[in-house]
Design an enzyme around this catalytic site. Sequence first.
Site, PDB file in Angstrom:
ATOM      1  N   ARG A  42       0.311  -8.640  -2.615  1.00 32.14           N
ATOM      2  CA  ARG A  42      -1.142  -7.812  -3.556  1.00 32.14           C
ATOM      3  C   ARG A  42      -2.185  -8.910  -3.875  1.00 32.14           C
ATOM      4  O   ARG A  42      -3.157  -9.103  -4.736  1.00 32.14           O
ATOM      5  CB  ARG A  42       0.205  -7.350  -4.809  1.00 32.14           C
ATOM      6  CG  ARG A  42       0.223  -6.469  -4.569  1.00 32.14           C
ATOM      7  CD  ARG A  42       1.558  -5.604  -5.539  1.00 32.14           C
ATOM      8  NE  ARG A  42       1.383  -4.088  -5.603  1.00 32.14           N
ATOM      9  CZ  ARG A  42       2.660  -3.385  -5.864  1.00 32.14           C
ATOM     10  NH1 ARG A  42       3.349  -4.061  -6.861  1.00 32.14           N
ATOM     11  NH2 ARG A  42       2.696  -2.148  -6.048  1.00 32.14           N
ATOM     12  N   LYS A 207      15.428   7.445  -3.892  1.00 27.14           N
ATOM     13  CA  LYS A 207      15.972   8.302  -4.246  1.00 27.14           C
ATOM     14  C   LYS A 207      14.737   9.846  -4.383  1.00 27.14           C
ATOM     15  O   LYS A 207      13.695   9.555  -3.651  1.00 27.14           O
ATOM     16  CB  LYS A 207      15.649   8.265  -6.387  1.00 27.14           C
ATOM     17  CG  LYS A 207      17.011   7.300  -6.904  1.00 27.14           C
ATOM     18  CD  LYS A 207      16.560   7.709  -8.178  1.00 27.14           C
ATOM     19  CE  LYS A 207      17.311   6.873  -8.824  1.00 27.14           C
ATOM     20  NZ  LYS A 207      16.419   6.390 -10.290  1.00 27.14           N
ATOM     21  N   GLY A 357       4.002  -0.851  -1.975  1.00 20.65           N
ATOM     22  CA  GLY A 357       5.165  -1.650  -2.492  1.00 20.65           C
ATOM     23  C   GLY A 357       6.226  -2.146  -1.343  1.00 20.65           C
ATOM     24  O   GLY A 357       5.783  -3.421  -0.966  1.00 20.65           O
ATOM     25  N   GLY A 381       3.804   4.241  -6.160  1.00 24.53           N
ATOM     26  CA  GLY A 381       3.800   4.931  -7.104  1.00 24.53           C
ATOM     27  C   GLY A 381       2.497   5.400  -6.292  1.00 24.53           C
ATOM     28  O   GLY A 381       2.083   6.445  -7.095  1.00 24.53           O
TER      29      GLY A 381
HETATM   30  C1  3PG Z   1       4.526  -1.049  -8.728  1.00 25.51           C
HETATM   31  O1  3PG Z   1       5.025  -2.032  -8.370  1.00 25.51           O
HETATM   32  O2  3PG Z   1       4.581   0.520  -8.124  1.00 25.51           O
HETATM   33  C2  3PG Z   1       2.933  -0.913  -9.372  1.00 25.51           C
HETATM   34  O3  3PG Z   1       2.818  -2.942  -9.884  1.00 25.51           O
HETATM   35  C3  3PG Z   1       3.425   0.016 -10.560  1.00 25.51           C
HETATM   36  O4  3PG Z   1       4.890  -1.075 -11.734  1.00 25.51           O
HETATM   37  P1  3PG Z   1       5.579   0.049 -12.764  1.00 25.51           P
HETATM   38  O5  3PG Z   1       6.019   0.677 -11.281  1.00 25.51           O
HETATM   39  O6  3PG Z   1       6.245  -0.989 -13.083  1.00 25.51           O
HETATM   40  O7  3PG Z   1       4.725   0.903 -13.237  1.00 25.51           O
HETATM   41 MG    MG Z   2       6.453   0.935  -8.687  1.00 25.75          MG
END
Ligand code: 3PG
Ligand code: MG
Length: 400
Positions: A42, A207, A357, A381
């Site tokens: 990242r 999940k 991620g 996400g």
């Molecule tokens: C992630 O790792 O999915 C992003 O950096 C967003 O982080 P978060 O899900 O804690 O908002």
């Molecule tokens: Mg996340």
Amino acid sequence: MILKTLDDLLGEGVSGRRVLVRADLNVPFDKSNPGVISDDGRARAVLPTLIALRDAGARVIVMSHLGRPKGAPDPKYTLAPVATRLGELLGSEVVFAGDTVGPDAQAKAGALTDGQVLLLENLRFNEGETAKDDAVRAAFAGELAAFADFYVDDAFGAVHRKHASVYDVAAVLPHYAGGLVIKEVDVLKKVTESPEQPYVVVLGGSKVSDKLAVIKALLPKVDKLLVGGGMCFTFLKAQGHEVGKSLLEDEMVGTCRDLLSEAQGRIVLPVDVVAATEFSADADHVTVPASEIPADRLGLDIGPESVALFAEAIGGAKTVFWNGPMGVFELAPFAAGTRGVAEAITKIDGFSVVGGGDSAAAVRTLGLDESAFGHISTGGGASLEYLEGKTLPGIEALEK
Ligand code: 3PG
Ligand code: MG
């Protein structure tokens, strides 16, 4: 997209101007070596934006979250090690502020010279970053915006969050989309609107409830949806199998049964599983048919027959989207499923997208060739919510 980009900003000229950049520097750390970053993908992904601004003589103020601290400083989640790594990657010093909008940040932002880069401490050390109350978020966004003349959002991984640094700052400062955000959205748009068929989606992760919306959105569009990872056990249970001590979302079993019947064979589940006595790298483990998981064991990876089955489906695809590891790839005995599926994806004669991620980190920590994939997203996400067809607050803010 009707939004201004970093190139527009560079064209306007930024020498001596202060530019606030939202990056997603939420990198994973090595669990056995605190402070050691296990995958800096990242940070590398945002380098082109930072380099372009630095080299154009901007005074660059970078902000990010790390983990999920609860609105107050927590040394466990300091961005200090990330500032060091970012400096190594940039090949020039990154000044680090010990607070986000406090006296240290103010002094260091004020002292920046042309081409210097400052990283602020974790945004989520401040309640205002994630507050539900619009006014509280706006107040914090105002403090961040006071640092700069322009705002660039290149935090694709966080565009699905309606947070002050992602959403509200754009309402206060002239705003521009960074190259990473543009590239990510272009790829996901292509996969969403006109995926070349056959289209195969591979989903893992723990999940079903997290993935339900995306499964529902994708089912009508895909030829096959391959399910591995912790979430496969709730589907196996829905098929009538016992899953021992494996991860199970009991309340989702009925939903999974409905999905299986709606999918009419297009949801493909593992046929064998690596079942261990406990969640540990040293645990005794055996490969068993998915229908015969012993009561005292838990599945921690998909087995070799499942890998072959999944690889066959993937091999015939022209488009593959993959989100979520197939097993606990961080532990060597349970990495083969994720590796096998990832390798199959690298071999397709088509376009592949690694969404997110954990799967992106898996590609790199397993030493796979990143260039063999069509696109490796920095957003888990965020990419899933894009595929669901949701409005992403960070993108919406840039378009205004
Ligand atoms: C992630 O790792 O999915 C992003 O950096 C967003 O982080 P978060 O899900 O804690 O908002
Ligand atoms: Mg996340």
